[in-house]
Design an enzyme around this catalytic site. Structure first.
Site, PDB file in Angstrom:
ATOM      1  N   ASP A 166       0.836  -1.195   0.000  1.00 27.91           N
ATOM      2  CA  ASP A 166       0.000   0.000   0.000  1.00 27.91           C
ATOM      3  C   ASP A 166       0.876   1.252   0.000  1.00 27.91           C
ATOM      4  O   ASP A 166       2.076   1.201   0.305  1.00 27.91           O
ATOM      5  CB  ASP A 166      -0.898  -0.023   1.234  1.00 27.91           C
ATOM      6  CG  ASP A 166      -2.186   0.749   1.045  1.00 27.91           C
ATOM      7  OD1 ASP A 166      -2.337   1.423   0.008  1.00 27.91           O
ATOM      8  OD2 ASP A 166      -3.061   0.663   1.926  1.00 27.91           O
ATOM      9  N   ASP A 202      -8.816   3.589  -3.432  1.00 26.46           N
ATOM     10  CA  ASP A 202      -9.970   3.841  -2.574  1.00 26.46           C
ATOM     11  C   ASP A 202     -11.130   4.425  -3.376  1.00 26.46           C
ATOM     12  O   ASP A 202     -11.089   5.577  -3.818  1.00 26.46           O
ATOM     13  CB  ASP A 202      -9.591   4.794  -1.447  1.00 26.46           C
ATOM     14  CG  ASP A 202      -8.512   4.215  -0.544  1.00 26.46           C
ATOM     15  OD1 ASP A 202      -8.263   2.998  -0.641  1.00 26.46           O
ATOM     16  OD2 ASP A 202      -7.925   4.975   0.254  1.00 26.46           O
ATOM     17  N   GLU A 244       2.801   6.971  -2.408  1.00 21.33           N
ATOM     18  CA  GLU A 244       2.540   8.176  -3.188  1.00 21.33           C
ATOM     19  C   GLU A 244       2.932   9.457  -2.444  1.00 21.33           C
ATOM     20  O   GLU A 244       3.320  10.445  -3.081  1.00 21.33           O
ATOM     21  CB  GLU A 244       1.045   8.278  -3.542  1.00 21.33           C
ATOM     22  CG  GLU A 244       0.457   7.043  -4.203  1.00 21.33           C
ATOM     23  CD  GLU A 244      -0.167   6.090  -3.186  1.00 21.33           C
ATOM     24  OE1 GLU A 244      -0.688   5.043  -3.614  1.00 21.33           O
ATOM     25  OE2 GLU A 244      -0.137   6.410  -1.968  1.00 21.33           O
TER      26      GLU A 244
END
Length: 772
Positions: A414, A480, A417
């Site tokens: 995950d 998401d 970024e």
């Protein structure tokens, strides 16, 4: 980034030095170098106090031409740089009185020697695009910052796609796209996976070779141009020839890296704990056992963030309060036939046991003053692993190896970024360019641990962020999304755009991540999710077990999971093709039908491989509108045939959706509908769909290593179908769809169900099927 004010003026605060005339040319080491003056050269006086732009033309691969535009060549390249294939000696350079030319494969670039500078790219004699008079430019901002700009032509009707996983409009014309990874969800212009590469319906692509903040004006600043710019004193891009869009992706991934082949088990159904829910081993077992009790095939169980103790992320240590026996627990889960995935990220909270180790050993990204860079967003006192430091990579990998030894099979990588730019890296990399590139190093370390411990083609990530080359480390998911039809549709747009950016495998959170979906949304998303490359049930604050919705959701889950498992011989062959050619498993319609203009705008349907059309249902009522290209299509579930070349509007219940087999296809279905990992060739059923006169079609069935187990080729001549098979000699069946009844068979046995059975053969065999 816009530098002009309409067609005629320059924006206030900018000065442009643009290429207006060629001065001279030089050939060296298979590179053609041109010097372009930024002022007309009418005499010697014009050669004083002027600017020359240096333009290098080269070719790393046949059909790929690189252009590097340089203003000042004295700047230091601190890296990072994309890992690209190196150049060869195949380019041919020639000159005549009118132009200098570099040719690579069937692609060539010509630089005009006349009074006006121009650069034109040709496929044979067809002009594809070009950089016109004053398109190449060095830009100076009033504050002293500099940029390099290029503009490439768009022709009438030319459409632009790709640029990473973008949730905005599928066609990028009219959009401003900044290549800058951000954690923005699926409902904004931001993207987790920014790829400075686009492909057009004219059959060529363009990669801007810069890992930093490339800014694209796609028919926006100038409606007949794609403009791209980068900060600094040089810019490099590659024009990549097709002629078909699939060929562009093949060459692009030859340049930047082919996708790895994920293991067969990864194509099954993944179930997670969800994000902020409470769970322990008993909860996990209730999910796993509940799936088994309801005959719901489950193949991967994922532990999200809270397998580790709160505020300690990431420390790779099971929270002993709820998981006192992690090794035993994983063993017990694996005895139930499951693979195990756990959540990780590259961020180290201050309370993590790794923080002090990383700080003392220089494994964490630092500020310019030598302090460890930290902030409180996501985790208190959070720091970043410095993956430019080989020792830090090995340190991080060591903890991953311990988890694999415990029984972990995969990692959800995950984040990656939110990478700061006011920092210093171990190897001196430019922190601005590292913002996007960081994810490549992060996922590379994790993927290589899995390959090392489990073997080649046994490594699978579930990654969120990416840059160029990230396709080598599958699988990626969409991030998401909300639990509604709009997010379902935007997720598909993002996945199709990512597939057009070189990524072979993609997934999304079935039912949506944020909120809890209405039951009708969840059931529609189930069909979409299980007819995707990879399939995962995941959410934020609520569990995603199907019985939490209603009994019918359980039945829908069972139906589509078993359907996907039965399609694995076909899907895995499609996966191998993705690794060989860079063509995604989930394909935008125009990728498979490049000569049908009606497919160019389609973004609510896709081809799953070369033979299956999928149109998810985005409505509670079950109404769906979709387009079938020319030919006869057979609905996989009902057997209904429809003539294409027009739009269809239908209504489906929750156990259906438009799922059509293309004519002249061989669809391979397996003998197992409960697992994705089995012997695909043993007992496989080869469905021949609407085989037309004189057409030859081939299908390959693989084993779980991706090796060929069975190759079948079928040809129809009148009322006779000849099928040749070569392979391991395992039993298979042949069924005919939309071709009439079977009258007789030679080389096999006609069964009561109307299929043709071959129980075994030695190396090669041939079937002769006569039709009534």
């Amino acid at each position: 980034m816009k530098f002009t004010d309409g067609n005629w003026l320059i924006r206030d605060g900018y000065t442009l030095s643009t290429a207006v005339q060629a001065y001279d040319f030089m050939e060296q080491n298979h590179t053609l170098t041109a010097s372009a003056s930024t002022t007309p050269l009418r005499g010697r006086g014009d050669m004083i106090n002027t600017t020359l732009l240096t333009v290098h033309f080269h070719s790393p691969l046949p059909g790929v031409i690189g252009v590097k535009l340089v203003h000042f060549a004295g700047t230091v390249d601190h890296g990072p740089n994309f890992e690209l294939a190196k150049g060869g000696d195949h380019a041919v350079i020639t000159e005549n009185d009118e132009y200098a030319e570099l040719k690579s494969g069937n692609l060539s670039v010509r630089i005009n020697k006349g009074a006006q500078w121009s650069v034109d790219f040709y496929r044979g004699t067809q002009r594809l695009t070009g950089s016109a008079f004053k398109s190449m430019a060095h830009v100076t901002e009033a504050g002293g910052n500099t940029f390099m700009r290029e503009e490439l032509d768009l022709s009438v009707g030319e459409l632009v796609y790709g640029l990473g996983e973008r949730f905005t409009s599928f066609i990028k014309n009219g959009q401003v796209v900044d290549i800058w990874n951000k954690d923005g969800g699926t409902s904004s212009e931001q993207s987790y996976k920014n790829i400075p590469f686009y492909v057009t319906n004219k059959g060529y692509g363009v990669l801007v070779n810069d890992p930093g903040g490339v800014s694209f004006e796609v028919a926006s600043e100038k409606v007949k141009k794609v403009q791209f710019s980068v900060p600094g004193e040089s810019i490099e891009y590659f024009v990549i020839d097709g002629p078909e869009p699939k060929d562009v992706l093949d060459k692009y991934t030859a340049l930047t890296g082919k996708p790895a082949l994920p293991p067969a088990w990864s194509f099954g159904l993944w179930l997670t704990t969800s994000f902020t829910t409470d769970y322990d081993e008993a909860t996990v077992n209730s999910f796993v056992d509940g799936m088994a009790e309801r005959d719901l095939p489950l193949h991967v169980f994922h532990f999200d963030c809270f397998w580790m103790r709160e505020f300690h992320w990431t420390d790779f240590k099971w929270d002993e309060r709820v998981f006192p026996d992690p090794v035993g627990m994983l063993k017990r889960l694996k005895e139930k036939g499951l693979k195990i995935c756990v959540w990780i990220n590259p961020y180290i909270g201050q309370r993590s046991r790794l923080f002090e180790e990383g700080k003392q050993n220089g494994y964490l990204v630092k500020k310019p003053n030598g302090d460890v860079w930290q902030w409180n967003l996501w985790q208190p006192g959070m720091a970043l692993v410095d993956f430019t430091n080989p020792e830090a990579c090995e340190w991080y990998a060591g903890y991953l190896r311990e988890l694999v030894d415990m029984g972990v099979d995969s990692f959800k990588t995950d984040f990656g970024e939110r990478i700061p730019t006011d920092v210093v890296y171990h190897d001196g990399s430019d922190p601005v360019k590292m913002h996007n590139y960081y994810t490549y190093l992060y996922n590379k370390v994790v993927f290589e641990v899995l390959e090392e411990k489990l073997g080649k083609n046994e490594a699978a990530l579930f990654a969120r962020s990416a840059t160029v080359g990230g396709q080598k480390f599958p699988v990626h998911w969409g991030g998401d999304c909300y639990a509604d039809y709009e997010s379902m549709a935007e997720s598909l747009r993002g996945g199709l755009s990512l597939g057009l950016s070189g990524f072979g495998f993609w997934s999304h959170d079935i039912g949506g991540f944020e909120n809890t979906a209405p039951v009708h949304v969840f059931k529609r998303w189930l069909a979409f999710g299980l007819m995707s490359s990879h399939s995962r049930l995941h959410g934020s604050s609520s569990y995603r077990v199907p019985w939490a919705y209603d009994d019918e959701a359980v039945d829908v889950t069972r139906f589509f999971t078993k359907l996907k498992c039965s399609l694995m011989p076909y899907l895995f062959d499609t996966a191998v093709y993705a690794t060989e050619k860079g063509v995604p498993t989930m394909r935008a319609m125009f990728l498979e039908f490049p000569n049908d203009p009606a497919t160019e705008t389609l973004d609510r349907q896709y081809m799953l491989g070369d033979s299956l059309l999928v149109a998810p249902v985005f409505s509670e009522t079950g109404e769906v509108t979709y387009f079938l290209p020319e030919g006869t299509w057979t609905h996989l579930l009902t057997g209904k045939t429809v003539e294409g070349g027009k739009w269809q509007k239908e209504t489906y219940d929750f156990f259906g959706l438009p799922l059509f087999v293309r004519q002249n296809s061989i669809l391979a279905k397996g003998a197992n509908n409960s697992r994705p990992d089995y012997d695909f060739a043993d007992g496989v059923e080869l469905g021949l769909y609407q085989l037309q006169e004189g057409v030859s079609v081939t299908r390959t069935v693989r084993n779980m290593k991706g090796e060929t187990e069975l190759t079948v080729t079928a040809v129809r001549q009148g009322s006779k179908v000849t099928l040749g098979a070569e392979g391991a000699g395992k039993a298979f069946k042949v069924s005919l769809h939309g071709m009439g009844e079977v009258a007789s068979v030679q080389g096999g046995e006609l069964t009561n169900e109307g299929t043709v059975s071959v129980t075994s053969f030695s190396g090669k065999t041939e079937l002769q099927i006569s039709l009534k």
